[in-house]
Design a protein around this motif. Structure first.
Motif, PDB file in Angstrom:
ATOM      1  N   ALA A  43      -1.062  -0.085  33.577  1.00 58.31           N
ATOM      2  CA  ALA A  43      -2.137   0.640  34.256  1.00 58.31           C
ATOM      3  C   ALA A  43      -3.509   0.037  34.007  1.00 58.31           C
ATOM      4  N   ALA A  44      -3.580  -0.977  33.139  1.00 56.45           N
ATOM      5  CA  ALA A  44      -4.870  -1.567  32.804  1.00 56.45           C
ATOM      6  C   ALA A  44      -5.325  -2.525  33.897  1.00 56.45           C
ATOM      7  N   GLU A  45      -6.635  -2.687  33.985  1.00 59.01           N
ATOM      8  CA  GLU A  45      -7.215  -3.572  34.995  1.00 59.01           C
ATOM      9  C   GLU A  45      -7.859  -4.772  34.328  1.00 59.01           C
ATOM     10  N   ASP A  46      -7.632  -5.917  34.920  1.00 57.47           N
ATOM     11  CA  ASP A  46      -8.208  -7.171  34.460  1.00 57.47           C
ATOM     12  C   ASP A  46      -9.739  -7.081  34.498  1.00 57.47           C
ATOM     13  N   GLY A  47     -10.382  -7.511  33.404  1.00 51.21           N
ATOM     14  CA  GLY A  47     -11.833  -7.413  33.318  1.00 51.21           C
ATOM     15  C   GLY A  47     -12.554  -8.203  34.387  1.00 51.21           C
ATOM     16  N   TRP A  48     -12.000  -9.334  34.783  1.00 52.12           N
ATOM     17  CA  TRP A  48     -12.616 -10.148  35.828  1.00 52.12           C
ATOM     18  C   TRP A  48     -12.592  -9.406  37.161  1.00 52.12           C
ATOM     19  N   ASP A  49     -11.430  -8.863  37.513  1.00 54.48           N
ATOM     20  CA  ASP A  49     -11.323  -8.132  38.774  1.00 54.48           C
ATOM     21  C   ASP A  49     -12.226  -6.908  38.772  1.00 54.48           C
ATOM     22  N   LEU A  58     -12.264 -16.723  24.976  1.00 56.59           N
ATOM     23  CA  LEU A  58     -12.551 -15.362  25.439  1.00 56.59           C
ATOM     24  C   LEU A  58     -13.374 -15.374  26.717  1.00 56.59           C
ATOM     25  N   HIS A  59     -12.890 -14.644  27.705  1.00 55.43           N
ATOM     26  CA  HIS A  59     -13.627 -14.424  28.948  1.00 55.43           C
ATOM     27  C   HIS A  59     -13.107 -13.145  29.582  1.00 55.43           C
ATOM     28  N   LEU A  60     -13.702 -12.742  30.682  1.00 54.39           N
ATOM     29  CA  LEU A  60     -13.351 -11.460  31.293  1.00 54.39           C
ATOM     30  C   LEU A  60     -11.877 -11.379  31.670  1.00 54.39           C
ATOM     31  N   GLY A  61     -11.287 -12.496  32.058  1.00 50.19           N
ATOM     32  CA  GLY A  61      -9.887 -12.493  32.443  1.00 50.19           C
ATOM     33  C   GLY A  61      -8.934 -12.290  31.278  1.00 50.19           C
ATOM     34  N   GLN A  62      -9.430 -12.371  30.052  1.00 53.03           N
ATOM     35  CA  GLN A  62      -8.603 -12.157  28.862  1.00 53.03           C
ATOM     36  C   GLN A  62      -8.764 -10.741  28.313  1.00 53.03           C
ATOM     37  N   CYS A  63      -9.359  -9.862  29.102  1.00 48.53           N
ATOM     38  CA  CYS A  63      -9.640  -8.495  28.667  1.00 48.53           C
ATOM     39  C   CYS A  63      -9.048  -7.514  29.678  1.00 48.53           C
ATOM     40  N   LEU A  64      -8.470  -6.443  29.183  1.00 51.40           N
ATOM     41  CA  LEU A  64      -7.856  -5.423  30.032  1.00 51.40           C
ATOM     42  C   LEU A  64      -8.457  -4.064  29.703  1.00 51.40           C
ATOM     43  N   TRP A  86     -10.650  -0.872  25.994  1.00 48.36           N
ATOM     44  CA  TRP A  86     -10.548  -2.302  26.256  1.00 48.36           C
ATOM     45  C   TRP A  86      -9.588  -2.959  25.268  1.00 48.36           C
ATOM     46  N   SER A  87      -8.741  -3.847  25.776  1.00 44.35           N
ATOM     47  CA  SER A  87      -7.838  -4.639  24.949  1.00 44.35           C
ATOM     48  C   SER A  87      -8.104  -6.114  25.204  1.00 44.35           C
ATOM     49  N   LEU A  88      -7.890  -6.924  24.182  1.00 41.43           N
ATOM     50  CA  LEU A  88      -8.010  -8.376  24.302  1.00 41.43           C
ATOM     51  C   LEU A  88      -6.611  -8.983  24.246  1.00 41.43           C
ATOM     52  N   ILE A  89      -6.346  -9.971  25.097  1.00 41.59           N
ATOM     53  CA  ILE A  89      -5.033 -10.605  25.178  1.00 41.59           C
ATOM     54  C   ILE A  89      -5.192 -12.121  25.148  1.00 41.59           C
TER      55      ILE A  89
END
Length: 487
Positions: A253-259, A357-363, A370-373
């Motif tokens: 259900a999490a959304e990509d930080g970049w999107d 680390l960038h927005l696409g690595q965050c949910l 927020w989670s980091l992957i």
């Protein structure tokens, strides 16, 4: 698991010889293959394990394959001397059937005309739900299978029968989602050593850090220990272990930080609340990593080495990308200033960090958590370098650059949006860390400059249409200007 084991050298060599022409055509078409545009030399088996009994209706082959590149003229030596390009080691999972059903047609690699499996059709096994499900079963039941070693967290329940599906977006690795419950990340290029994408989340889980999904299971290859028919990757010592894959909870259900950032920007809405929350999440992860693993102090000698390495990367990038050359002298001052501070006795603390680390690595979960992957770091860098302690500002600089990218991706350049996000992120980081990264401007500028130089080289090679984004940052950073440039 004794029914199928690592095959002896003669079998592996004969099978690979029959696969050779098929793989030469197939490998360059894969998104994760790093050798595009360069000729393929010898294909050498590092490991070949059959994961199904020989009498099964289909075969599942786990292959570690070293791809050599032919000798090329040396650029820094006499014209008539050659150097050999080192071979990358790739992880392949190949299915073999007599005939391929229509739903698996897109997975086709080719048909074997000779060798131990002559007459069989070879295909990408990860696209076959039945074979992908078998891989999950191996992870559910820890143990050895040839040189492969499957391990899991005993406190995490992994149900059987979860339906697998590959993720559409492929990068340098391949990911499978099982029943929207777990995600398995398979590393395509493997090297000796523990991959940070397994190492760091395991440490964070033991620290109780809720910002990073904890590994549920993983598998490795133990090479160089005398197993028949195997040989470690280049530079491997005896009893070398390579990380092959990690199974983690899938945050469906999490959304990509970049999107999320692009959608917010497209609506003309601020992203500062999310940026601040993301800054807090980053600082929490850094604090947990500092508690879990040793920190070091960077003194004069270490700071000078870091600054020199940054300067060397700038020189190489400017040689490769002519558009960067006008800004190179100004950019170099960022690294010189860092070396000067180190020479004056300024010291910094370094620790393990995310590394890419960038927005696409965050949910972001629906509740705002927020989670980091993806703790693998930049895959192009050597594993030893990715596992070295770094100043935490390296991750901060990566995120600041990501806000800049986002601001240039939706319509006209929006400097105010980027500036607000950058400020909010740093403020959120300070909420937890007690220190705003902007209070160390020389260190921050050096790392942001180094990141922008990396981006220039990457975009020039892979996405030329994006090159103006890091070049604009290079222009600003060369002038040692404010957080944003004017155009």
């Amino acid at each position: 698991m004794s029914e199928a084991a690592t095959r002896p050298g003669a079998h592996a060599t004969a099978l690979l010889a029959s696969l050779d022409p098929l793989l030469r055509e197939w490998l360059p078409r894969q998104r994760w293959f790093a050798g595009k545009g360069r000729p393929i030399g010898a294909l050498e088996p590092v490991e070949l394990t059959e994961l199904l009994p020989p009498d099964a209706p289909s075969r599942l082959l786990h292959v570690l394959l070293r791809v050599h590149r032919p000798l090329v003229p040396a650029q820094d030596s006499a014209p008539d001397t050659d150097v050999e390009r080192p071979g990358d080691c790739y992880q392949l999972l190949l299915g073999v059937r007599r005939t391929l059903p229509p739903p698996l047609a897109p997975a086709l690699i080719g048909r074997l005309t000779e060798g131990p499996l002559a007459g069989g059709t070879v295909y990408e096994a990860l696209r076959d739900p039945r074979l992908a499900a078998l891989l999950l079963e191996r992870l559910r039941i820890p143990g050895r299978h040839g040189v492969l070693r499957f391990e899991r967290d005993p406190d995490t329940e992994i149900p059987s029968g979860l339906t697998p599906r590959p993720l559409a977006a492929e990068q340098s690795n391949t990911s499978l989602v099982y029943g929207d419950t777990f995600i398995l990340k398979l590393f395509r290029r493997v090297v000796p050593g523990l991959n940070p994408d397994l190492e760091l989340p395991l440490h964070l889980a033991r620290q109780g850090c809720a910002r990073v999904p904890a590994p549920a299971a993983w598998f490795l290859a133990d090479l160089g220990s005398g197993t028949a028919g195997t040989a470690g990757p280049p530079g491997a010592a005896a009893d070398t272990t390579c990380t092959l894959g990690v199974l983690q909870p899938y945050l469906a259900a999490a959304e990509d930080g970049w999107d999320l950032a692009l959608r917010t920007l497209g609506k003309g809405e601020p992203f500062t609340g999310e940026a601040r929350a993301l800054g807090r999440a980053t600082a929490e992860v850094h604090a947990s990593l500092a508690d879990a693993l040793p920190t070091v102090t960077l003194g004069r000698a270490q700071v000078e080495l870091i600054a020199d390495a940054m300067a060397d990367r700038l020189t190489a990038a400017a040689q490769a990308v002519p558009a960067l050359r006008p800004f190179a002298p100004g950019l170099l001052t960022a690294f010189e200033a860092l070396a000067d501070l180190g020479g004056e006795g300024q010291a910094w603390t370094a620790q393990r960090v995310h590394g890419d680390l960038h927005l696409g690595q965050c949910l972001r979960a629906p509740d705002g958590h927020w989670s980091l992957i993806d703790f693998e770091g930049e895959p192009a860098r050597p594993l030893g370098e990715r596992r070295m302690p770094q100043p935490t500002v390296r991750d901060v600089a990566g995120m600041l650059r990501s806000f800049d990218y986002a601001a240039r991706s939706k319509g006209p350049w929006s400097p105010e949006w980027a500036a607000d996000c950058r400020a909010a992120y740093c403020a959120g980081y300070a909420d937890v860390a007690g220190r705003d990264p902007r209070t160390d401007p020389v260190l921050l500028r050096a790392h942001e400059t180094d990141k922008a130089v990396y981006e220039v080289l990457y975009e020039a090679r892979h996405r030329p249409d994006w090159l103006p984004v890091p070049l604009a940052a290079a222009r600003r950073l060369a002038q040692n200007g404010s957080a944003e440039d004017a155009h």
